[in-house]
Write an enzyme that holds these catalytic residues in place. Structure first.
Site, short mmCIF file in Angstrom:
data_model
loop_
_atom_site.label_atom_id
_atom_site.label_comp_id
_atom_site.label_asym_id
_atom_site.label_seq_id
_atom_site.Cartn_x
_atom_site.Cartn_y
_atom_site.Cartn_z
N ARG A 36 0.88 -1.19 -0.02
CA ARG A 36 -0.07 -0.12 -0.11
C ARG A 36 1.12 1.30 -0.03
O ARG A 36 0.34 2.31 -0.60
CB ARG A 36 -1.08 -0.09 1.14
CG ARG A 36 -2.19 -1.03 0.98
CD ARG A 36 -3.10 -0.93 2.13
NE ARG A 36 -4.15 -1.94 1.94
CZ ARG A 36 -5.28 -2.04 2.56
NH1 ARG A 36 -5.55 -1.16 3.42
NH2 ARG A 36 -6.10 -2.98 2.22
N ASP A 68 -13.65 12.29 11.52
CA ASP A 68 -12.58 11.33 10.93
C ASP A 68 -11.35 11.90 10.91
O ASP A 68 -11.36 13.12 10.79
CB ASP A 68 -13.05 10.84 9.39
CG ASP A 68 -12.55 9.49 9.12
OD1 ASP A 68 -13.04 8.36 9.37
OD2 ASP A 68 -11.40 9.39 8.53
#
Length: 280
Positions: free
Chosen positions: A48, A152
């Site tokens: 990733r 978030d």
């Protein structure tokens, strides 16, 4: 005869991630965000973050660690790349059924104050689902003092939530009538995209928050949804976080966690109501 020339596409080269570099990345993530990258996740980190290295034009993880040191804000982007932001409208529908059938009826008897927090809201589908549920359940919503906070750690996800434009796949659990009432198709060609109605957007306040930091909110909240977030934390961090949720909830308030999460592995003060539903 001319020798044959071979060219290597350097974009396809994957930089090596040493165990020491992995340990530094996991220690940094744990210290700043509480995320617990257990040994064995080296392959995931390498795959990733290699994409991020390419974007930055970096050729090694050592260079990326130096970049992190010089640019502390990069930690947010790194979290984006290492965590899964999969969500959809009315995901884990049993929570919304519980809210409608068991929790909200007393609040509907007369106008009152309701405070709702979506902790780890990702791109906003969860919070907007709650807003739609309120619209459906309260005959004249203006008479109630309802506020929905959605937070978030990811600025990228929060921007998607502010844009409030979603692909059709995210709306699979939305009943057809509700889709007509609360969404507008803004892209007819595949994949179809839908924007959410402005009055639904206005019900949700979006803010960036790292759950490991101090919280500016004082509460009390009536419902806290923290679903599929604590799977990234170890047990001590989960226990501490759940204790902080307890402190911020009103008596009788709800804590809703993901269906794969449980509070059974550490001590807490909540009462179990049903799978993934806990009551203060």
């Amino acid at each position: 005869m001319q020798p044959e020339l071979f060219f290597v596409n350097t974009e396809l080269l994957v930089p090596n991630l040493t165990s020491d570099q992995f340990d530094k990345i996991r220690a940094l993530l744990y210290r700043l965000c509480g995320i617990n990258l257990v040994p064995g996740k080296e392959g995931l980190v390498k795959t990733r973050l290699t994409k991020r290295l390419r974007v930055l034009g970096l050729k090694s993880f050592e260079g990326y660690l130096k970049h992190l040191e010089a640019n502390p804000s990069e930690i947010t982007t790194m979290v984006d790349f290492l965590t899964t932001n999969k969500t959809s409208f009315f995901r884990e529908i049993h929570h919304f059924d519980y809210l409608r059938d068991s929790f909200l009826p007393p609040y509907k008897e007369k106008p009152c104050r309701i405070r709702f927090w979506s902790a780890g809201c990702s791109s906003g589908e969860e919070a907007y689902s709650v807003a739609i549920l309120f619209k459906e359940e309260f005959s004249d919503l203006r008479r109630w003092d309802i506020r929905i906070l959605a937070t978030d750690i990811s600025t990228r996800m929060l921007q998607k939530a502010r844009d409030a434009v979603f692909e059709e796949d995210c709306l699979q659990e939305v009943p057809g009538l509700w889709r007509q009432k609360y969404f507008l198709c803004c892209q007819n060609k595949e994949p179809r995209r839908y924007g959410i109605r402005d009055d639904i957007k206005a019900m949700v306040r979006l803010a960036r928050l790292n759950l490991m930091d101090e919280w500016p909110m004082r509460g009390p909240f009536d419902v806290i949804m923290c679903r599929n977030v604590m799977i990234y934390f170890d047990k001590p961090t989960q226990e501490k976080l759940v204790g902080r949720f307890w402190d911020l909830l009103a008596p009788g308030g709800l804590l809703l966690v993901g269906h794969s999460e449980s509070l059974t592995t550490f001590p807490h003060k909540f009462h179990y109501a049903q799978p993934a539903v806990y009551v203060k």
